[in-house]
Design a protein around this motif. Structure first.
Motif, PDB file in Angstrom:
ATOM      1  N   UNK A 120       0.836  -1.212   0.000  1.00 13.40           N
ATOM      2  CA  UNK A 120       0.000   0.000   0.000  1.00 13.40           C
ATOM      3  C   UNK A 120       0.867   1.256   0.000  1.00 13.40           C
ATOM      4  N   UNK A 121       0.420   2.288  -0.726  1.00 17.39           N
ATOM      5  CA  UNK A 121       1.273   3.468  -0.858  1.00 17.39           C
ATOM      6  C   UNK A 121       1.487   4.157   0.481  1.00 17.39           C
ATOM      7  N   UNK A 122       0.520   3.974   1.396  1.00 15.32           N
ATOM      8  CA  UNK A 122       0.680   4.647   2.690  1.00 15.32           C
ATOM      9  C   UNK A 122       1.865   4.055   3.460  1.00 15.32           C
ATOM     10  N   UNK A 123       2.145   2.775   3.215  1.00 16.17           N
ATOM     11  CA  UNK A 123       3.306   2.149   3.851  1.00 16.17           C
ATOM     12  C   UNK A 123       4.590   2.744   3.290  1.00 16.17           C
ATOM     13  N   UNK A 124       4.618   2.881   1.939  1.00 15.71           N
ATOM     14  CA  UNK A 124       5.760   3.566   1.333  1.00 15.71           C
ATOM     15  C   UNK A 124       5.878   4.969   1.914  1.00 15.71           C
ATOM     16  N   UNK A 125       4.722   5.611   2.124  1.00 12.45           N
ATOM     17  CA  UNK A 125       4.711   6.981   2.625  1.00 12.45           C
ATOM     18  C   UNK A 125       5.394   7.093   3.960  1.00 12.45           C
ATOM     19  N   UNK A 126       5.034   6.250   4.917  1.00  9.31           N
ATOM     20  CA  UNK A 126       5.704   6.441   6.210  1.00  9.31           C
ATOM     21  C   UNK A 126       7.132   5.943   6.206  1.00  9.31           C
ATOM     22  N   UNK A 127       7.427   5.013   5.306  1.00  9.30           N
ATOM     23  CA  UNK A 127       8.836   4.642   5.138  1.00  9.30           C
ATOM     24  C   UNK A 127       9.626   5.863   4.660  1.00  9.30           C
ATOM     25  N   UNK A 128       9.042   6.574   3.687  1.00  8.55           N
ATOM     26  CA  UNK A 128       9.730   7.760   3.168  1.00  8.55           C
ATOM     27  C   UNK A 128       9.840   8.834   4.241  1.00  8.55           C
ATOM     28  N   UNK A 129       8.752   9.062   4.984  1.00  6.32           N
ATOM     29  CA  UNK A 129       8.737  10.173   5.928  1.00  6.32           C
ATOM     30  C   UNK A 129       9.582   9.888   7.163  1.00  6.32           C
ATOM     31  N   UNK A 130       9.547   8.629   7.635  1.00  4.65           N
ATOM     32  CA  UNK A 130      10.187   8.345   8.921  1.00  4.65           C
ATOM     33  C   UNK A 130      11.596   7.793   8.774  1.00  4.65           C
ATOM     34  N   UNK A 131      11.907   7.152   7.650  1.00  2.00           N
ATOM     35  CA  UNK A 131      13.220   6.533   7.507  1.00  2.00           C
ATOM     36  C   UNK A 131      14.095   7.290   6.524  1.00  2.00           C
ATOM     37  N   UNK A 132      13.571   7.458   5.314  1.00  2.00           N
ATOM     38  CA  UNK A 132      14.430   7.975   4.257  1.00  2.00           C
ATOM     39  C   UNK A 132      14.664   9.484   4.394  1.00  2.00           C
ATOM     40  N   UNK A 133      13.578  10.244   4.668  1.00  2.00           N
ATOM     41  CA  UNK A 133      13.744  11.705   4.727  1.00  2.00           C
ATOM     42  C   UNK A 133      14.746  12.116   5.814  1.00  2.00           C
ATOM     43  N   UNK A 134      14.657  11.582   7.057  1.00  2.00           N
ATOM     44  CA  UNK A 134      15.678  11.930   8.051  1.00  2.00           C
ATOM     45  C   UNK A 134      17.076  11.509   7.638  1.00  2.00           C
ATOM     46  N   UNK A 135      17.165  10.332   6.975  1.00  2.00           N
ATOM     47  CA  UNK A 135      18.481   9.868   6.547  1.00  2.00           C
ATOM     48  C   UNK A 135      19.077  10.827   5.528  1.00  2.00           C
ATOM     49  N   UNK A 136      18.239  11.266   4.588  1.00  2.00           N
ATOM     50  CA  UNK A 136      18.728  12.201   3.571  1.00  2.00           C
ATOM     51  C   UNK A 136      19.147  13.527   4.225  1.00  2.00           C
ATOM     52  N   UNK A 137      18.329  13.967   5.187  1.00  6.89           N
ATOM     53  CA  UNK A 137      18.691  15.216   5.852  1.00  6.89           C
ATOM     54  C   UNK A 137      20.019  15.069   6.590  1.00  6.89           C
ATOM     55  N   UNK A 138      20.177  13.932   7.279  1.00  7.71           N
ATOM     56  CA  UNK A 138      21.436  13.688   7.997  1.00  7.71           C
ATOM     57  C   UNK A 138      22.622  13.684   7.054  1.00  7.71           C
ATOM     58  N   UNK A 139      22.458  12.963   5.941  1.00  3.32           N
ATOM     59  CA  UNK A 139      23.557  12.874   4.979  1.00  3.32           C
ATOM     60  C   UNK A 139      23.867  14.249   4.414  1.00  3.32           C
ATOM     61  N   UNK A 140      22.808  15.019   4.102  1.00  7.30           N
ATOM     62  CA  UNK A 140      22.999  16.344   3.545  1.00  7.30           C
ATOM     63  C   UNK A 140      23.710  17.267   4.512  1.00  7.30           C
ATOM     64  N   UNK A 141      23.317  17.183   5.778  1.00  5.60           N
ATOM     65  CA  UNK A 141      23.964  18.048   6.763  1.00  5.60           C
ATOM     66  C   UNK A 141      25.422  17.672   6.948  1.00  5.60           C
TER      67      UNK A 141
END
Lengths: 291, 462
Positions: free
Chosen positions: B282-303
């Motif tokens: 379900x796309x909502x599962x992808x959604x929270x994966x993106x919001x809770x796992x990937x987005x913070x990881x990208x922010x961390x890497x970017x910083x």
């Protein structure tokens, strides 16, 4: 053609062994081919070739030479293994997962099943024309240019143009298509497509051309053109042709090999085979008693 | 008789009619031995009788059920005393509502007086008459039509042709329903959009660079200017879709090539379904994966690299969406690559081509239309995807092509416009229809362009 034929020792039993009969009864496993399998100037030489499809023993202990600049025809009833044998000669059987080949097949003395040998240059040396015309869905020009391009045979566009024209001329197709080289090859008639495929094969300058029933999908006029072409190509190439038509074998070949249920039953000069077959099975087949 | 029971009875009648028709057809030619004298197989005579017994009656029942409430309501209204009837339509509507509620035994919003009671009784009586009449009429028609059909059965009657004509009509009706629904949706979106463009000029919407759909509910409200420029939304949609396709197309295509031409059949039979499971998450599962796992990881890497990354970024949404649409590309491409005839592969191999040359120069060009189809399907999924973007890319309509910024998309804005309380004819609500229309036009345009490209470059192999 084959000077070796006359010099062949007649020590081999020309008479069929006991237990061989008309129809589908298998020959003994230690059956020896009637006639002389060797020629003096062999381009390809096969020794004790066996092919297995999984459990099925499709080709049994076949020895055969393919003489330089001559046409050898392979005939026999459906399922006798003639196409399978042909596909061994440029290792097209490699693409079939369950297929296993044993024995030795040499091209100019080099074993083509040698582990160190790369199959890609081999197939450039031993080209193949298939039963059904299979032009690429590209333009006529690109169909011919495909092989030279991947092998880097042309240094410039001019050279490539020359190769395309030469190949199409040799295949007797140039006059018919020279004004529409940029049109798709799939738009040609069946006979033209098959000659296009032959032109495509000779564009990479192979030494041997294998033809797997090249005329079985063509009408009689197209067939006549292709047969004429085969006869002309003999000057420069060695040709092995599988055919269901005995008339075709008689018309285009110098040597004929008769296969039966995986065995090479008899091989010899074409005129000899068709006028005076020595094995009972060969005689039955070419006189139309079965097959 | 209750409607569901009536339908069951009719179905039972059809089954019985089938049996009767079949038996009669055989009887007219003297049993099974004479079956060759029948024009059609006995079952066709059965179907013919059953269809006549069932369809007209079901049709009548359907028409009646569709018009029942409006007919009865108007009859009840006609039966009301004059002083109640001569009210403005809105008041009358409320009154009718109360009568209906009273008749159904629901809560009524006003004091129940005699007049109201009488009207409700009238309504119930009418309904009872209607039901009885329907039952009688439907059963009579079923029996009559069935009997007529049964009587016409004979060896010369062309039952098969007639049954096939009826089936043909059913097929046409089914496809018409699908087509008309699409047309209806497009028209309704179109008309609502016209209303929107009366309030907001078309040029402001198409070329405006600011999106802030706030409309004042009261005249004196603060901060309610309202800007309806769709450009930032479309750049956001485009940005996320491009990122998603940049992930999905190479990975999907390469995995398709591997599965189709390199993998063993055994591996393929396991790997392909597993890959297709990706499409079932379900796309909502992808959604929270993106919001809770990937987005913070990208922010961390970017910083860590000294970049400023917003915590909801287009990149996170795009990457996850890309993973989601891999199966659309890979599965369809795999199918079309497999469909390229073996004879073309053989031809290429026999010329001494390697496997990769064969794939690049023969198979991919021949499979191009199908591959483009897969990519298009993936692209329209990416453009239409909402959930992942809501959760991972944010709501702020930034006009940017920086993937590390937070952006928003057309679909997300449509959702936010329609969620919550608002007037239905305000520009804010109507903007959703205009966005939907524009999105529809854009995807349609993409499809047409892609179709054109495919037609130009395809190598047709049969």
């Amino acid at each position: 053609m084959t000077t070796a034929e006359s010099a062949a020792s007649e020590a081999e039993l020309p008479v069929p062994k006991a237990g061989v009969s008309i129809g589908s009864r298998p020959l003994d496993d230690d059956f020896k081919t009637v006639g002389n399998v060797r020629v003096n100037d062999a381009r390809m030489s096969c020794t004790d070739v066996n092919v297995f499809y999984g459990e099925k023993h499709a080709i049994k202990h076949v020895d055969l030479d393919i003489g330089k600049n001559q046409v050898i025809a392979m005939i026999g009833p459906s399922g006798c293994g003639k196409s399978t044998f042909l596909r061994c000669l440029n290792r097209m059987n490699d693409t079939i997962d369950v297929c296993r080949v044993s024995g030795a097949i040499a091209l100019d003395g080099q074993d083509i099943y040698d582990k160190k040998l790369d199959v890609v240059p081999l197939r450039a040396q031993v080209g193949m024309v298939f039963q059904k015309p299979n032009p690429f869905p590209k333009s006529i020009y690109d169909n011919i240019a495909y092989g030279p391009r991947i092998h880097g045979l042309a240094a410039s566009r001019v050279e490539l143009d020359e190769i395309v024209e030469r190949s199409l001329t040799k295949a007797g197709l140039w006059d018919e298509v020279k004004d529409r080289l940029d049109q798709p090859g799939t738009g040609l008639s069946g006979g033209q497509q098959q000659r296009l495929c032959i032109a495509r094969t000779i564009a990479v300058e192979p030494e041997v051309i294998l033809m797997d029933e090249p005329c079985s999908a063509l009408d009689p006029i197209a067939t006549a053109k292709v047969e004429e072409l085969i006869d002309e190509l003999r000057e420069n190439y060695t040709i092995a042709i599988v055919t269901h038509s005995m008339q075709q074998a008689a018309r285009v070949s110098q040597r004929t090999a008769y296969f039966h249920l995986g065995h090479l039953v008899e091989v010899g000069e074409t005129t000899e085979i068709f006028t005076n077959p020595r094995h009972k099975l060969t005689e039955d087949y070419i006189t139309g008693r079965f097959g | 008789m209750q409607t569901p029971i009536l339908i069951l009875v009719l179905l039972g009648l059809m089954a019985f009619a089938f049996h009767l028709g079949k038996t009669r057809s055989l009887a007219t030619v003297g049993g099974r031995t004479g079956i060759r004298q029948l024009h059609s197989l006995p079952a066709y005579y059965g179907f013919y009788t059953a269809l006549w017994a069932g369809l007209p009656a079901l049709l009548i029942a359907g028409v009646w059920l569709f018009f029942e409430s409006s007919v009865i309501t108007s009859m009840v209204v006609a039966g009301l005393p004059a002083e109640l009837r001569d009210q403005p339509p809105a008041q009358l509507g409320l009154l009718v509502n109360d009568i209906t509620n009273l008749a159904n035994g629901n809560i009524v919003s006003r004091a129940v007086d005699d007049q109201l009671r009488a009207a409700a009784d009238h309504m119930n009586a009418l309904r009872g008459i209607g039901k009885t009449a329907l039952t009688a009429v439907a059963l009579c028609i079923a029996l009559g039509a069935g009997a007529l059909a049964w009587r016409t059965i004979g060896p010369r009657m062309r039952a098969r042709n007639r049954v096939e004509a009826i089936v043909n009509a059913l097929l046409i009706i089914s496809s018409l329903i699908a087509i008309l629904t699409t047309v209806g949706i497009v028209l309704s979106v179109l008309f609502e959009s016209f209303q929107f463009f009366h309030k907001i000029p078309l040029t402001d919407f198409l070329f405006g660079l600011e999106w802030s759909p706030q409309i004042a509910l009261r005249a004196d409200q603060v901060g309610a200017s309202g800007a309806f420029g769709a450009v930032p939304l479309f750049t956001g949609t485009l940005l996320i879709s491009v990122i998603a396709l940049m992930v999905a197309v190479p990975i999907g295509l390469m995995s398709a090539i591997y599965l189709a031409d390199y993998a063993s059949p055994r591996l393929r039979s396991y790997a392909k379904p597993v890959l297709e499971v990706l499409a079932g998450v379900p796309t909502v599962v992808y959604g929270f994966f993106a919001a809770l796992t990937l987005a913070p990881a990208i922010r961390g890497a970017g910083e860590a690299m000294g970049l400023s990354v917003s915590s909801e970024s287009a990149l996170a949404a795009g990457l996850v969406m890309g993973v989601m649409i891999i199966p659309f590309v890979s599965s369809l491409s795999d199918d079309v690559i497999n469909a390229v005839p073996q004879s073309l592969r053989d031809a290429s191999y026999a010329l001494g081509a390697t496997r990769s040359e064969t794939i690049r120069q023969v198979i991919l060009p021949a499979a191009l239309p199908g591959i483009m189809g897969g990519i298009l399907l993936a692209a329209s999924r990416a453009i239409g995807e909402t959930m992942i973007v809501v959760m991972a890319a944010g709501l702020s309509a930034n006009m940017t092509i920086n993937p590390l910024d937070s952006v928003t998309t057309v679909t997300v804005q449509i959702v936010t416009l329609l969620v919550g309380d608002q007037e239905f004819d305000s520009a804010k609500t109507l903007a959703a229809f205009a966005l939907g229309l524009l999105l529809f036009i854009v995807t349609l345009g993409l499809n047409i362009v892609a179709l054109h490209i495919v037609r130009k470059y395809r190598e047709q192999y049969e």
